[in-house]
Design a protein around this motif. Structure first.
Motif, mmCIF file in Angstrom:
data_model
loop_
_atom_site.group_PDB
_atom_site.id
_atom_site.type_symbol
_atom_site.label_atom_id
_atom_site.label_comp_id
_atom_site.label_asym_id
_atom_site.label_seq_id
_atom_site.Cartn_x
_atom_site.Cartn_y
_atom_site.Cartn_z
ATOM 1 N N ALA A 1 4.214 2.925 -6.127
ATOM 2 C CA ALA A 1 3.976 3.556 -7.795
ATOM 3 C C ALA A 1 4.346 5.162 -7.734
ATOM 4 O O ALA A 1 4.578 5.565 -8.842
ATOM 5 C CB ALA A 1 2.547 3.372 -7.940
ATOM 6 N N PHE A 2 4.464 5.858 -6.657
ATOM 7 C CA PHE A 2 4.810 7.385 -6.963
ATOM 8 C C PHE A 2 6.229 7.706 -6.019
ATOM 9 O O PHE A 2 6.359 8.856 -5.461
ATOM 10 C CB PHE A 2 3.955 7.940 -6.263
ATOM 11 N N ASP A 3 6.966 6.690 -5.934
ATOM 12 C CA ASP A 3 8.379 6.623 -5.230
ATOM 13 C C ASP A 3 8.140 7.374 -3.887
ATOM 14 O O ASP A 3 9.087 8.385 -3.504
ATOM 15 C CB ASP A 3 9.259 7.786 -6.101
ATOM 16 N N GLY A 4 7.139 7.003 -3.160
ATOM 17 C CA GLY A 4 7.036 7.455 -1.724
ATOM 18 C C GLY A 4 6.329 8.905 -1.687
ATOM 19 O O GLY A 4 6.309 9.579 -0.383
ATOM 20 N N ILE B 1 -2.127 11.468 -2.959
ATOM 21 C CA ILE B 1 -3.274 11.936 -2.557
ATOM 22 C C ILE B 1 -3.830 12.808 -3.716
ATOM 23 O O ILE B 1 -5.114 12.974 -4.111
ATOM 24 C CB ILE B 1 -2.990 13.190 -1.398
ATOM 25 N N ALA B 2 -3.103 13.483 -4.448
ATOM 26 C CA ALA B 2 -3.435 14.197 -5.958
ATOM 27 C C ALA B 2 -4.150 13.147 -6.834
ATOM 28 O O ALA B 2 -5.189 13.492 -7.478
ATOM 29 C CB ALA B 2 -2.269 14.855 -6.301
ATOM 30 N N GLN C 1 -12.921 13.330 -6.946
ATOM 31 C CA GLN C 1 -13.254 14.133 -6.139
ATOM 32 C C GLN C 1 -12.821 15.809 -6.962
ATOM 33 O O GLN C 1 -11.677 16.119 -7.056
ATOM 34 C CB GLN C 1 -12.484 14.585 -5.112
ATOM 35 N N PRO C 2 -14.140 16.167 -7.780
ATOM 36 C CA PRO C 2 -13.494 17.384 -8.850
ATOM 37 C C PRO C 2 -12.892 18.504 -8.348
ATOM 38 O O PRO C 2 -12.155 19.391 -8.954
ATOM 39 C CB PRO C 2 -14.863 17.645 -9.369
#
Length: 267
Positions: free
Chosen positions: A210-213, A219-220, A227-228
């Motif tokens: 979904a994030f083109d690898g 992670i973001a 996790q604020p």
């Protein structure tokens, strides 16, 4: 106050990740390290060498299948013969994600065995000796999932909630053992949030398409959901916390579940 010369620490799952980082920190404070985990000879040798380089006077590998109570008994007997368990870190854990109705029964049984029942067996073996010596530390690596829940993680969440409850019972039963000078016997949990370890890799891999690898973007995306701080923890941070928990200074900190989660469970 963090000189563990003459002390023996058993860290389960200490050939990589958080377990290895904790073992390195304890080694740096002078503890002998009983190494444990699933690994080949090369990885075992590397881990033991790292721990000796960090300061451990001895680092030896001990086998023990945490799914099997008899093998856990063998593990604890072998470490007791090696010098006893002054510090026990139940770190080993596994995870599998699937909806509750689709979770294989065998997977449920295995995750509960490794993540919860194994800690019961190791603590049952180690705590009486700690009480006799007047000093002992049990640090159970739970999770934020022991404090809150997430979908698709039924056995993991159940095991980690159970581990926190088990730790509270043990903390109460051994709270009066020892004294301030020697350090007493304490039982605590650490509850990591997102941490840079192998256990999060399947969740990263699932989102990569979904994030083109783009791994950093994945992670973001994971962090912003829960996790604020939007920062992952480094395994070494848990090593430093364990060293403090094992010092005599922490004689009155017992039965606690300490979240290291960037504010996740504060929401």
């Amino acid at each position: 106050m963090t000189d563990f010369t003459g002390k023996t620490a058993l860290v389960t799952g200490s050939v990589q990740g958080i377990g290895l980082a904790i073992a390195q920190s304890l080694a740096g404070a002078g503890a002998r390290i009983a190494v444990h985990g699933l690994a080949g000879d090369a990885q075992i040798e590397e881990a033991c060498a790292l721990l000796k380089a960090a300061g451990a006077p001895q680092a030896e590998f001990f086998q023990g299948d945490l799914r099997d109570p008899d093998r856990i008994d063998d593990l604890m007997t072998a470490v007791a013969a090696w010098g006893g368990v002054d510090i026990l870190v139940n770190n080993a854990g596994i995870q599998h994600t699937a909806p509750l109705a689709q979770m294989p029964v065998a997977t449920w049984d295995t995750i509960l065995a490794v993540n919860l029942s194994a800690a019961f067996h190791t603590m049952r073996a180690a705590l009486p000796g700690m009480a006799e010596r007047g000093y002992g530390r049990v640090v159970n690596i739970a999770s934020v999932q022991g404090l809150v829940a997430s979908v698709n993680k039924a056995p993991y969440v159940a095991a980690k909630h159970g581990l926190i409850g088990l730790s509270k019972v043990a903390a109460l039963e051994y709270a009066a053992q020892g004294d301030r000078t020697v350090g007493g016997v304490t039982v605590n949990c650490i509850c990591p949030g997102w941490t840079q370890t192998a256990i999060i890799e399947p969740q990263i891999a699932e989102r990569l398409p979904a994030f083109d690898g783009d791994r950093d973007a994945v992670i973001a995306d994971l962090l912003k959901e829960k996790q604020p701080s939007r920062r992952v923890s480094d395994p070494a941070e848990f090593g430093a916390l364990v060293v403090w928990l094992c010092s005599p200074l922490a004689h009155n900190l017992t039965g606690a579940s300490i979240p290291v989660d960037g504010g996740w469970t504060a929401q």
